[in-house]
Design an enzyme around this catalytic site. Structure first.
Site, mmCIF file in Angstrom:
data_model
loop_
_atom_site.group_PDB
_atom_site.id
_atom_site.type_symbol
_atom_site.label_atom_id
_atom_site.label_comp_id
_atom_site.label_asym_id
_atom_site.label_seq_id
_atom_site.Cartn_x
_atom_site.Cartn_y
_atom_site.Cartn_z
ATOM 1 N N LYS A 102 0.821 -1.307 0.024
ATOM 2 C CA LYS A 102 -0.177 -0.156 0.073
ATOM 3 C C LYS A 102 0.842 1.340 0.034
ATOM 4 C CE LYS A 102 -4.294 -1.944 2.282
ATOM 5 N NZ LYS A 102 -5.029 -1.797 3.266
ATOM 6 N N CYS A 162 -12.380 -3.537 10.613
ATOM 7 C CA CYS A 162 -13.426 -3.461 9.683
ATOM 8 C C CYS A 162 -14.207 -4.716 8.857
ATOM 9 C CB CYS A 162 -12.898 -2.610 8.299
ATOM 10 S SG CYS A 162 -12.696 -0.988 8.844
#
Length: 257
Positions: A85, A189
């Protein structure tokens, strides 16, 4: 340092604001922000930090892009799946604005490397996904006398606050959450779910809040609001503020009487 003509044109809508002006835009251009976490919060925060002309960005994340990230992590595309990322985020910055300096650090923040990672920062924006890293970053910011913008989201709830625990009268993040969250485990999440637009709201608010700190003393964007926690309810929707008290016994920022 002076802004070249192309930079003046790019940031003209900032410069025309009395609350920012030329001096404020210069302050942003000279700033170095370390972004911890390039995921749900870090992605929109990075977009608006870069758009604001933050001159130097250090992006820290040890994760790779997954297809499930694309629902909320708006700097990534399907071609980024499998890439680190931090590196994919740095590539996005380079495509967006060649005038910015960006560095990717594909590492997990640990006690052994945190001081080196944060060295030279003007401000740290923490949007990571676990309490252990948040507390480690907060403690390091206190030791290095760095302001910290902390942002978190869970389902439809968001939290954003600026901290300056290195100042005798200001709390740090540890004053807020205490010592019980030093462990790695926390809600995720993946387990709880999260609305993509909610993460975007929190991330962009965090970028705005970070700029309050960076412009303090150079422009009139408002007070840094250190120690004020902004609670964002995405369902209502509403926002309220809580003042966090400095804990004199805090092991992160406690000062002797």
């Amino acid at each position: 340092m002076t802004l070249k003509q192309d930079r003046l044109e790019r940031f003209a809508r900032h410069i025309v604001l009395p609350e920012v002006g030329g001096a404020g835009q210069m302050a942003l251009a000279e700033a170095h922000v370390v972004l911890v976490g390039c995921g749900g919060i870090g992605s929109p925060a990075l977009q608006y930090l870069a758009a604001a002309g933050i001159g130097r960005l250090t992006l820290v994340d040890d994760d790779v892009v997954d297809v499930s990230n694309l629902q909320r992590q708006t700097i990534f595309t399907p071609s980024d799946i499998g890439k680190p990322k931090a590196e994919a985020a740095a590539e996005w910055v380079r495509r967006f604005d060649l005038g910015l300096e960006v560095r990717a650090i594909v590492q997990r923040v640990k006690i052994e490397n945190v001081a080196q990672i944060l060295a030279g920062a003007s401000l740290v924006l923490d949007g990571c996904d676990n309490f252990a890293t948040r507390l480690l970053v907060s403690d390091a910011c206190v030791k290095l006398s760095l302001p910290l913008t902390s942002a978190a989201v869970g389902r439809f709830q968001g939290q954003v606050a600026n901290f300056a625990g290195h100042l005798p009268d200001q709390p740090c993040y540890r004053c807020f959450v205490g010592d019980a969250f030093d462990a790695e485990d926390c809600d995720t999440c993946a387990a709880d779910g999260v609305l993509g637009a909610m993460v975007g709201m929190v991330g962009t608010f965090a970028a705005m809040h970070a700029m309050r700190v960076l412009l303090a003393g150079r422009a009139a964007l408002g007070e840094p609001q250190f120690g004020t926690l902004h609670l964002i309810d995405g369902l209502a929707p509403s926002m309220r503020q809580l003042r966090i008290a400095k804990d004199p016994g805090c092991k992160g920022c406690g000062f002797p009487a």
